[in-house]
Design a protein around this motif. Structure first.
Motif, PDB file in Angstrom:
ATOM      1  N   ASP A 236       0.805  -1.222   0.000  1.00 37.93           N
ATOM      2  CA  ASP A 236       0.000   0.000   0.000  1.00 37.93           C
ATOM      3  C   ASP A 236       0.834   1.266   0.000  1.00 37.93           C
ATOM      4  O   ASP A 236       0.279   2.372   0.007  1.00 37.93           O
ATOM      5  N   ARG A 237       2.151   1.124   0.019  1.00 38.82           N
ATOM      6  CA  ARG A 237       3.015   2.307  -0.026  1.00 38.82           C
ATOM      7  C   ARG A 237       3.110   2.822  -1.468  1.00 38.82           C
ATOM      8  O   ARG A 237       3.201   2.049  -2.401  1.00 38.82           O
ATOM      9  N   LYS A 238       3.116   4.129  -1.603  1.00 37.74           N
ATOM     10  CA  LYS A 238       3.266   4.734  -2.923  1.00 37.74           C
ATOM     11  C   LYS A 238       4.702   5.186  -3.190  1.00 37.74           C
ATOM     12  O   LYS A 238       4.996   5.668  -4.277  1.00 37.74           O
ATOM     13  N   ASP A 239       5.575   5.010  -2.185  1.00 39.52           N
ATOM     14  CA  ASP A 239       6.935   5.533  -2.307  1.00 39.52           C
ATOM     15  C   ASP A 239       7.974   4.437  -2.523  1.00 39.52           C
ATOM     16  O   ASP A 239       9.174   4.673  -2.378  1.00 39.52           O
ATOM     17  N   VAL A 240       7.540   3.218  -2.888  1.00 37.49           N
ATOM     18  CA  VAL A 240       8.465   2.110  -3.141  1.00 37.49           C
ATOM     19  C   VAL A 240       7.988   1.321  -4.355  1.00 37.49           C
ATOM     20  O   VAL A 240       6.794   1.004  -4.461  1.00 37.49           O
ATOM     21  N   ALA A 241       8.916   0.984  -5.263  1.00 38.53           N
ATOM     22  CA  ALA A 241       8.617   0.126  -6.408  1.00 38.53           C
ATOM     23  C   ALA A 241       9.741  -0.895  -6.545  1.00 38.53           C
ATOM     24  O   ALA A 241      10.895  -0.616  -6.189  1.00 38.53           O
ATOM     25  N   PHE A 242       9.404  -2.078  -7.062  1.00 35.01           N
ATOM     26  CA  PHE A 242      10.350  -3.183  -7.122  1.00 35.01           C
ATOM     27  C   PHE A 242      10.555  -3.642  -8.563  1.00 35.01           C
ATOM     28  O   PHE A 242       9.594  -3.738  -9.340  1.00 35.01           O
ATOM     29  N   LEU A 243      11.809  -3.980  -8.898  1.00 35.32           N
ATOM     30  CA  LEU A 243      12.147  -4.523 -10.205  1.00 35.32           C
ATOM     31  C   LEU A 243      12.998  -5.767 -10.017  1.00 35.32           C
ATOM     32  O   LEU A 243      14.054  -5.728  -9.384  1.00 35.32           O
ATOM     33  N   PHE A 244      12.549  -6.907 -10.559  1.00 36.47           N
ATOM     34  CA  PHE A 244      13.308  -8.157 -10.568  1.00 36.47           C
ATOM     35  C   PHE A 244      13.807  -8.387 -11.985  1.00 36.47           C
ATOM     36  O   PHE A 244      13.004  -8.520 -12.919  1.00 36.47           O
ATOM     37  N   ALA A 245      15.113  -8.455 -12.148  1.00 33.22           N
ATOM     38  CA  ALA A 245      15.700  -8.708 -13.467  1.00 33.22           C
ATOM     39  C   ALA A 245      16.499 -10.003 -13.410  1.00 33.22           C
ATOM     40  O   ALA A 245      17.392 -10.148 -12.574  1.00 33.22           O
ATOM     41  N   GLY A 246      16.172 -10.941 -14.277  1.00 30.73           N
ATOM     42  CA  GLY A 246      16.856 -12.232 -14.277  1.00 30.73           C
ATOM     43  C   GLY A 246      15.933 -13.312 -14.805  1.00 30.73           C
ATOM     44  O   GLY A 246      15.061 -13.065 -15.623  1.00 30.73           O
ATOM     45  N   GLY A 247      16.110 -14.512 -14.304  1.00 36.24           N
ATOM     46  CA  GLY A 247      15.285 -15.632 -14.739  1.00 36.24           C
ATOM     47  C   GLY A 247      15.777 -16.911 -14.107  1.00 36.24           C
ATOM     48  O   GLY A 247      16.654 -16.913 -13.239  1.00 36.24           O
ATOM     49  N   ASN A 248      15.189 -18.027 -14.524  1.00 36.85           N
ATOM     50  CA  ASN A 248      15.615 -19.330 -14.018  1.00 36.85           C
ATOM     51  C   ASN A 248      17.030 -19.660 -14.499  1.00 36.85           C
ATOM     52  O   ASN A 248      17.513 -19.107 -15.482  1.00 36.85           O
ATOM     53  N   GLY A 249      17.651 -20.582 -13.796  1.00 38.85           N
ATOM     54  CA  GLY A 249      18.975 -21.028 -14.207  1.00 38.85           C
ATOM     55  C   GLY A 249      18.948 -21.947 -15.407  1.00 38.85           C
ATOM     56  O   GLY A 249      19.991 -22.228 -16.000  1.00 38.85           O
ATOM     57  N   ARG A 250      17.774 -22.422 -15.795  1.00 39.33           N
ATOM     58  CA  ARG A 250      17.624 -23.282 -16.972  1.00 39.33           C
ATOM     59  C   ARG A 250      16.642 -22.631 -17.949  1.00 39.33           C
ATOM     60  O   ARG A 250      15.749 -21.895 -17.533  1.00 39.33           O
ATOM     61  N   PRO A 251      16.771 -22.892 -19.247  1.00 38.74           N
ATOM     62  CA  PRO A 251      15.895 -22.253 -20.236  1.00 38.74           C
ATOM     63  C   PRO A 251      14.462 -22.738 -20.126  1.00 38.74           C
ATOM     64  O   PRO A 251      14.176 -23.798 -19.555  1.00 38.74           O
ATOM     65  N   ALA A 252      13.543 -21.969 -20.714  1.00 39.74           N
ATOM     66  CA  ALA A 252      12.121 -22.313 -20.653  1.00 39.74           C
ATOM     67  C   ALA A 252      11.845 -23.668 -21.292  1.00 39.74           C
ATOM     68  O   ALA A 252      10.949 -24.403 -20.859  1.00 39.74           O
ATOM     69  N   SER A 253      12.613 -24.026 -22.328  1.00 34.65           N
ATOM     70  CA  SER A 253      12.413 -25.309 -22.999  1.00 34.65           C
ATOM     71  C   SER A 253      12.618 -26.479 -22.045  1.00 34.65           C
ATOM     72  O   SER A 253      11.985 -27.539 -22.192  1.00 34.65           O
ATOM     73  N   PHE A 254      13.506 -26.310 -21.072  1.00 32.60           N
ATOM     74  CA  PHE A 254      13.756 -27.382 -20.108  1.00 32.60           C
ATOM     75  C   PHE A 254      12.486 -27.692 -19.320  1.00 32.60           C
ATOM     76  O   PHE A 254      12.157 -28.868 -19.102  1.00 32.60           O
ATOM     77  N   TYR A 255      11.765 -26.658 -18.909  1.00 34.78           N
ATOM     78  CA  TYR A 255      10.573 -26.873 -18.085  1.00 34.78           C
ATOM     79  C   TYR A 255       9.380 -27.353 -18.907  1.00 34.78           C
ATOM     80  O   TYR A 255       8.367 -27.759 -18.331  1.00 34.78           O
ATOM     81  N   ARG A 256       9.487 -27.300 -20.218  1.00 31.02           N
ATOM     82  CA  ARG A 256       8.436 -27.869 -21.066  1.00 31.02           C
ATOM     83  C   ARG A 256       8.667 -29.354 -21.340  1.00 31.02           C
ATOM     84  O   ARG A 256       7.789 -30.041 -21.859  1.00 31.02           O
ATOM     85  N   SER A 257       9.866 -29.847 -20.998  1.00 29.85           N
ATOM     86  CA  SER A 257      10.197 -31.252 -21.236  1.00 29.85           C
ATOM     87  C   SER A 257       9.724 -32.102 -20.056  1.00 29.85           C
ATOM     88  O   SER A 257       9.543 -31.591 -18.944  1.00 29.85           O
ATOM     89  N   PRO A 258       9.495 -33.402 -20.273  1.00 29.07           N
ATOM     90  CA  PRO A 258       9.082 -34.275 -19.163  1.00 29.07           C
ATOM     91  C   PRO A 258      10.088 -34.266 -18.020  1.00 29.07           C
ATOM     92  O   PRO A 258       9.708 -34.217 -16.846  1.00 29.07           O
ATOM     93  N   GLY A 259      11.386 -34.317 -18.344  1.00 31.15           N
ATOM     94  CA  GLY A 259      12.392 -34.299 -17.301  1.00 31.15           C
ATOM     95  C   GLY A 259      12.379 -32.997 -16.515  1.00 31.15           C
ATOM     96  O   GLY A 259      12.550 -32.991 -15.290  1.00 31.15           O
ATOM     97  N   GLY A 260      12.179 -31.892 -17.216  1.00 30.15           N
ATOM     98  CA  GLY A 260      12.125 -30.600 -16.550  1.00 30.15           C
ATOM     99  C   GLY A 260      10.930 -30.481 -15.638  1.00 30.15           C
ATOM    100  O   GLY A 260      11.032 -29.944 -14.518  1.00 30.15           O
ATOM    101  N   ARG A 261       9.781 -30.974 -16.093  1.00 31.54           N
ATOM    102  CA  ARG A 261       8.579 -30.930 -15.251  1.00 31.54           C
ATOM    103  C   ARG A 261       8.762 -31.784 -14.007  1.00 31.54           C
ATOM    104  O   ARG A 261       8.311 -31.426 -12.908  1.00 31.54           O
ATOM    105  N   LEU A 262       9.455 -32.928 -14.158  1.00 26.08           N
ATOM    106  CA  LEU A 262       9.696 -33.783 -13.002  1.00 26.08           C
ATOM    107  C   LEU A 262      10.650 -33.094 -12.020  1.00 26.08           C
ATOM    108  O   LEU A 262      10.422 -33.120 -10.803  1.00 26.08           O
ATOM    109  N   CYS A 263      11.711 -32.475 -12.542  1.00 26.36           N
ATOM    110  CA  CYS A 263      12.652 -31.766 -11.665  1.00 26.36           C
ATOM    111  C   CYS A 263      11.962 -30.621 -10.931  1.00 26.36           C
ATOM    112  O   CYS A 263      12.244 -30.352  -9.761  1.00 26.36           O
TER     113      CYS A 263
END
Length: 411
Positions: A236-263
């Motif tokens: 509810d504060r108007k004087d703070v904003a947050f920015l997250f820059a980055g991502g997972n340590g593995r590519p998105a294709s990994f999480y679309r694979s069966p092994g990635g979903r299991l991990c």
């Protein structure tokens, strides 16, 4: 600690160094290694990097550093971030992989390096392979070790003591967890390639929202959930904003694979980015922005007023001194107050680990006291530009190389 005055001189001819890098994704360790190699004076080091195919390899090649592909190296990862217990103990199975050995041996036979620089303390099996071939070794400790389970810490530190001719710890916090290592020394990471990019003094805006940034891979142990919980507290504060820059340590294709979903399901390689975005949406955190990887980290850092890194590492990450060198202070989480890099209310704000409330209070304090924020940033800039100089790092590493070559064989 070794006395640098008694160390042998570096050979006059270029020193052939083979670098082993484990992570395929560009991150702090690959950026630090790139900056280090780039900082060596011409004619001092002839480098060759072996690493898995990925954005880290692209980073080396884009900088003119020879980089060849090697299957992913097995890692003994008993780190404070990932202690070897529960399902995480399954990582031990990957420690038994041998597919990387033939191409590594071929590269050693072809390149014939003076020494091999292993870019993480987790590379115990490759360390043993290299030592068995009679090569000198330098092991780069980049993370704080976990002292539990005790057998794993003892095994890891004993192997390092027996098989590494020289050990580089990136700061005093990491060195503290290595046990008795007579061949270890602290060499701070090079913050940028020289010269450090010129920039005007960073002055936080006296008005408007305080811009809080997080710049790193998205891992639970890096404190992303603590920071999101702090953002929720400050929703509810108007004087703070947050920015997250980055991502997972593995590519998105990994999480679309069966092994990635299991991990992901087992928590061995969680899709943290997806969960973070869901948390932001569910809690209507309109003051939080999550974006992907950025190529120009210094340029991104100049858009924030305070870097937040409330990790569970009990150590200081690369982004803290990258930001500090630009005059941007940080709020970090620590258990042991080792003062070689951050000092509470001198050049940073320090909070306890896993404490979103304390983190939110520190951020709010910075938002309400912009002169304090500016003073912290000025002191960080003055300290880090010298402490994390690429020139100083390169000179210290060359001394470690000379010591490793002249050292008695590890036994």
């Amino acid at each position: 600690m070794t006395d640098p005055a008694r160390e042998p001189d570096v050979p006059a001819k270029p020193l052939k160094v083979l670098y082993l890098h484990a992570c395929p994704t560009r991150g702090g360790s690959s950026t630090s290694l790139r900056n280090l190699i780039a900082a060596f004076l011409p004619g001092t080091v002839d480098p060759l990097v072996l690493c898995p195919e990925g954005s880290a390899q692209d980073l080396f090649r884009a900088s003119g550093i020879p980089a060849e592909t090697l299957p992913r190296l097995p890692e003994f990862s008993n780190l404070r971030a990932k202690p070897m217990r529960g399902l995480q103990s399954l990582r031990m199975l990957f420690h038994l992989r041998r597919s990387y050995e033939p191409p590594l041996r071929q590269a050693l036979d072809r390149f014939r390096p003076h020494l091999v620089h292993l870019n993480d303390s987790t590379l115990l099996h490759p360390l043993g392979v290299v030592r068995s071939q009679g090569y000198r070794t330098v092991l780069h400790a980049r993370s704080t070790l976990s002292e539990t389970p005790r057998w794993a810490w003892t095994y890891q530190t004993d192997r390092m003591r027996r098989e590494a001719d020289s050990i580089l710890a990136i700061d005093e916090s990491v060195l503290r967890t290595l046990g008795d290592q007579p061949r270890a020394r602290v060499v701070y990471n090079p913050v940028f390639t020289e010269p450090i990019p010129p920039s005007p003094e960073h002055v936080p805006s006296p008005e408007g929202a305080l811009r809080v940034g997080f710049v790193s891979l998205f891992h639970d142990f890096k404190g992303v959930w603590e920071l999101l919980e702090a953002a929720k507290i400050l929703r509810d504060r108007k004087d703070v904003a947050f920015l997250f820059a980055g991502g997972n340590g593995r590519p998105a294709s990994f999480y679309r694979s069966p092994g990635g979903r299991l991990c992901d399901l087992l928590g061995l390689a969680p899709d943290t980015e997806r969960r973070m975005k869901a948390f932001v949406a569910e809690n209507r955190l309109t003051h939080v922005t999550i974006r992907g990887f950025v190529e120009d980290v210094p340029e991104l850092l100049r858009t924030v007023d305070l870097l937040a890194f409330p990790s569970r590492l009990d150590a200081i990450p690369r982004s803290v001194f990258e930001a500090g060198a630009l005059g941007i202070p940080s709020v970090v989480a620590l258990v042991h107050r080792v003062d070689d890099i951050v000092r509470d209310r001198i050049n940073a704000l320090v909070v306890p680990e896993r404490d979103p409330q304390a983190l939110a209070e520190a951020i709010l304090r910075a938002a309400q006291n912009r002169p304090l924020l500016q003073a912290l940033g000025q002191r960080a800039r003055e300290q880090y530009r010298e402490q994390f100089s690429a020139r100083r790092s390169a000179e210290a590493v060359l001394r470690a190389y000379a010591s490793a070559i002249g050292a008695q064989p590890a036994v």
